[in-house]
Design a protein around this motif. Structure first.
Motif, short mmCIF file in Angstrom:
data_model
loop_
_atom_site.label_atom_id
_atom_site.label_comp_id
_atom_site.label_asym_id
_atom_site.label_seq_id
_atom_site.Cartn_x
_atom_site.Cartn_y
_atom_site.Cartn_z
N ILE A 142 0.84 -1.20 0.00
CA ILE A 142 0.00 0.00 0.00
C ILE A 142 0.88 1.25 0.00
O ILE A 142 0.62 2.21 -0.72
CB ILE A 142 -1.01 -0.06 1.17
N ASP A 143 1.97 1.22 0.77
CA ASP A 143 2.92 2.34 0.75
C ASP A 143 3.49 2.54 -0.64
O ASP A 143 3.64 3.68 -1.09
CB ASP A 143 4.07 2.10 1.74
N TYR A 178 -1.62 -3.38 -7.36
CA TYR A 178 -3.03 -3.39 -6.97
C TYR A 178 -3.68 -4.75 -7.23
O TYR A 178 -4.42 -5.27 -6.40
CB TYR A 178 -3.76 -2.28 -7.73
N ASN A 179 -3.37 -5.32 -8.38
CA ASN A 179 -3.99 -6.60 -8.74
C ASN A 179 -3.54 -7.75 -7.85
O ASN A 179 -4.17 -8.79 -7.83
CB ASN A 179 -3.74 -6.91 -10.21
N ASN A 180 -2.45 -7.56 -7.13
CA ASN A 180 -1.99 -8.60 -6.20
C ASN A 180 -2.47 -8.38 -4.76
O ASN A 180 -2.17 -9.18 -3.89
CB ASN A 180 -0.46 -8.67 -6.21
N SER A 188 -9.70 -2.09 -1.45
CA SER A 188 -10.72 -1.08 -1.14
C SER A 188 -10.10 0.15 -0.47
O SER A 188 -10.62 1.25 -0.60
CB SER A 188 -11.83 -1.68 -0.27
N LYS A 189 -8.96 -0.03 0.22
CA LYS A 189 -8.28 1.11 0.85
C LYS A 189 -7.76 2.10 -0.18
O LYS A 189 -7.76 3.30 0.05
CB LYS A 189 -7.08 0.64 1.68
N ASP A 196 -8.34 6.36 -4.62
CA ASP A 196 -7.16 7.11 -5.06
C ASP A 196 -6.69 6.65 -6.44
O ASP A 196 -6.32 7.47 -7.28
CB ASP A 196 -6.02 6.94 -4.06
N VAL A 197 -6.72 5.34 -6.65
CA VAL A 197 -6.30 4.80 -7.94
C VAL A 197 -7.26 5.25 -9.04
O VAL A 197 -6.84 5.65 -10.13
CB VAL A 197 -6.19 3.26 -7.88
#
Length: 75
Positions: free
Chosen positions: A11-12, A44-46, A53-54, A58-59
């Motif tokens: 996520i970072d 993201y896909n992993n 959802s977090k 933003d994406v």
């Protein structure tokens, strides 16, 4: 020592790529921004659904910003 959970580092990584991509977009550097976006999507896909959802909003925002920037460039 304190160890980061792998999910946190993913996520970072997405957030730092989002910042990077937005910087490129503010300079209308759409090619570089696109590369960041592709990298974001591969991380993201992993992610699992909770993690996705977090960062989803933003994406999605980045995607829309990228499209607007590309349209600006075409004019």
């Amino acid at each position: 020592g304190f160890e980061l959970k792998p999910e946190t580092s993913n996520i970072d990584a997405i957030y730092s790529l989002l910042i990077s991509a937005r910087r490129f977009l503010s300079d209308l550097n759409t090619e570089e921004a696109k590369q960041d976006y592709v990298e974001i999507m591969s991380i993201y896909n992993n992610l699992n659904l909770k993690e996705q959802s977090k960062v989803y909003e933003d994406v999605k925002d980045l995607y829309n910003e990228r499209k607007s920037a590309e349209n600006l460039k075409l004019k």
